[in-house]
Design a protein around this motif. Structure first.
Motif, short mmCIF file in Angstrom:
data_model
loop_
_atom_site.label_atom_id
_atom_site.label_comp_id
_atom_site.label_asym_id
_atom_site.label_seq_id
_atom_site.Cartn_x
_atom_site.Cartn_y
_atom_site.Cartn_z
N ARG A 50 0.36 4.50 -2.13
CA ARG A 50 0.13 4.27 -3.56
C ARG A 50 -1.12 5.00 -4.04
O ARG A 50 -1.15 5.52 -5.15
N ALA A 51 -2.15 5.01 -3.21
CA ALA A 51 -3.41 5.64 -3.61
C ALA A 51 -3.31 7.15 -3.67
O ALA A 51 -4.22 7.81 -4.16
N GLU A 52 -2.19 7.72 -3.17
CA GLU A 52 -2.05 9.17 -3.14
C GLU A 52 -0.89 9.67 -4.01
O GLU A 52 -0.45 10.81 -3.86
N LEU A 53 -0.39 8.84 -4.91
CA LEU A 53 0.69 9.28 -5.79
C LEU A 53 0.22 10.34 -6.77
O LEU A 53 0.97 11.24 -7.15
N ASP A 57 0.78 -1.22 0.00
CA ASP A 57 0.00 0.00 0.00
C ASP A 57 0.82 1.28 0.00
O ASP A 57 0.27 2.37 0.05
N PHE A 58 2.13 1.18 -0.03
CA PHE A 58 2.93 2.40 -0.06
C PHE A 58 4.29 2.12 -0.69
O PHE A 58 4.75 0.99 -0.77
N VAL A 59 4.92 3.20 -1.14
CA VAL A 59 6.29 3.17 -1.63
C VAL A 59 7.12 3.97 -0.65
O VAL A 59 6.70 5.05 -0.20
N PHE A 115 0.36 15.61 -8.81
CA PHE A 115 1.22 14.62 -8.18
C PHE A 115 1.42 14.94 -6.70
O PHE A 115 1.44 16.11 -6.30
N ASN A 116 1.61 13.90 -5.91
CA ASN A 116 1.89 14.06 -4.49
C ASN A 116 3.12 14.96 -4.32
O ASN A 116 4.19 14.67 -4.86
N PRO A 117 3.01 16.07 -3.60
CA PRO A 117 4.16 16.98 -3.45
C PRO A 117 5.37 16.32 -2.79
O PRO A 117 6.51 16.71 -3.08
N ALA A 118 5.14 15.33 -1.92
CA ALA A 118 6.27 14.63 -1.30
C ALA A 118 7.08 13.87 -2.36
O ALA A 118 8.31 13.80 -2.27
N TYR A 137 8.14 8.69 -10.87
CA TYR A 137 7.35 9.70 -11.58
C TYR A 137 7.13 9.27 -13.04
O TYR A 137 6.01 9.29 -13.55
N PHE A 138 8.21 8.88 -13.72
CA PHE A 138 8.07 8.50 -15.13
C PHE A 138 7.34 7.18 -15.29
O PHE A 138 6.62 6.98 -16.28
N ASP A 139 7.49 6.25 -14.33
CA ASP A 139 6.70 5.01 -14.40
C ASP A 139 5.21 5.32 -14.34
O ASP A 139 4.40 4.69 -15.02
N ILE A 140 4.83 6.30 -13.52
CA ILE A 140 3.42 6.68 -13.42
C ILE A 140 2.93 7.25 -14.74
O ILE A 140 1.91 6.79 -15.28
#
Length: 305
Positions: free
Chosen positions: A43-46, A32-34, A79-82, A124-127
């Motif tokens: 993951r749900a907040e990327l 559920d997270f990276v 995109f998630n700022p983090a 980022y590029f994978d997304i």
């Protein structure tokens, strides 16, 4: 990781083993997270998932088409700022991956073709290269069969330094190595607290009247989708003059289409078997003896077109 992120956003993902090239403290992928350098990214907040609903797609498409002086779309905080914070950190680690471009028309630096990227930048590029994201871009622009370029020709990491400019221009029509048609560029900016007086805002020009109509400031978290076309002239003509010498940074990717996309390819799009059934040999002979127009009509009538 691309395979994981190409799944629909709501699909649960089993825990994956660490890539052999990445130490456990640098990059971890869980259900559920990276985790990158200790920063947990759900993951749900990327990305901002609200932008992917059917209603928002329609609204964004209308907004893009209404863009002046030509169609374009500016998005805030998709995109998630983090994640973008981590991408910005990784610019400093790209010391050997830059190409400096200097001419009478531009002064900038870009990452090399097929760069080795940090884990956040690769994420980022994978997304933006995943199937569901490209489907979203197609739904906004009306361009089907979009193709990404994992080697990031013309894209990747972009950086401009003090005094840099980029004369008003259109982007290239075709990928230099693949021959694919350039359809659009997708740029996300990484500059915090950017002031318009510092220059280097992205200017969108009306070619007919030779004037700048819209300026997009390269502020952190701001993304622009810029379809390519005969009037899509843009640049940043005001020299970069940040008071503390800070660079202007962004990440960018181009999307393409094939000249054969969506066209009927007949046998060229089917597997070729060493031994074929007698019925199929008869069909092949009949097709060879039948005019193409008649053959296509017959397939449409039988529902096999």
């Amino acid at each position: 990781m691309s395979a994981v992120l190409s799944l629909p956003l709501e699909t649960p993902v089993l825990e994956q083993p660490l890539p052999p090239s990445e130490p456990a403290t640098l990059f971890q992928l869980h259900a559920d997270f990276v985790s990158i350098r200790g920063v947990r990214l759900p993951r749900a907040e990327l990305v901002d998932r609200s932008l992917f609903t059917p209603e928002r797609r329609e609204q964004l498409r209308d907004q893009l088409m209404a863009g002046a002086p030509f169609p374009h779309l500016v998005l805030e905080n998709i995109f998630n700022p983090a994640l973008l914070e981590l991408v910005l950190e990784e610019f400093e680690a790209q010391s050997d991956n830059w190409t400096d471009v200097k001419s009478r028309y531009e002064s900038t630096r870009r990452s090399v073709l097929g760069p080795t990227l940090g884990p956040a930048t690769q994420l980022y590029f994978d997304i933006i290269h995943s199937g569901w994201f490209i489907d979203w871009l197609s739904s906004l622009t009306g361009v089907p069969y979009l193709l990404s370029d994992p080697k990031l020709f013309g894209g990747g990491l972009h950086e401009s330094r003090t005094g840099a400019t980029f004369a008003v221009h259109r982007d290239f029509n075709r990928h230099r190595h693949l021959g694919l048609k350039n359809e659009m560029v997708f740029i996300t900016y990484l500059n915090k607290g950017w002031h318009p007086d510092w220059g280097s805002g992205l200017e969108l020009w009306d070619k007919k009247h030779n004037r700048c109509v819209t300026t997009v400031q390269p502020e952190f978290g701001r993304t622009i989708l810029l379809p390519h076309g005969p009037v899509s002239y843009h640049g940043h003509t005001k020299p970069l003059q940040a008071p503390d010498g800070r660079p202007r940074r962004s990440v960018a990717a181009y999307y393409y289409t094939s000249p054969l996309a969506g066209k009927q390819h007949g046998d060229e799009s089917a597997s070729v078997f060493m031994k074929t059934h007698k019925v199929d040999r008869v069909k092949a002979f009949a097709r060879m003896m039948t005019p193409p127009a008649v053959w296509l009509l017959a397939r449409k009538v039988t529902g096999r077109a």
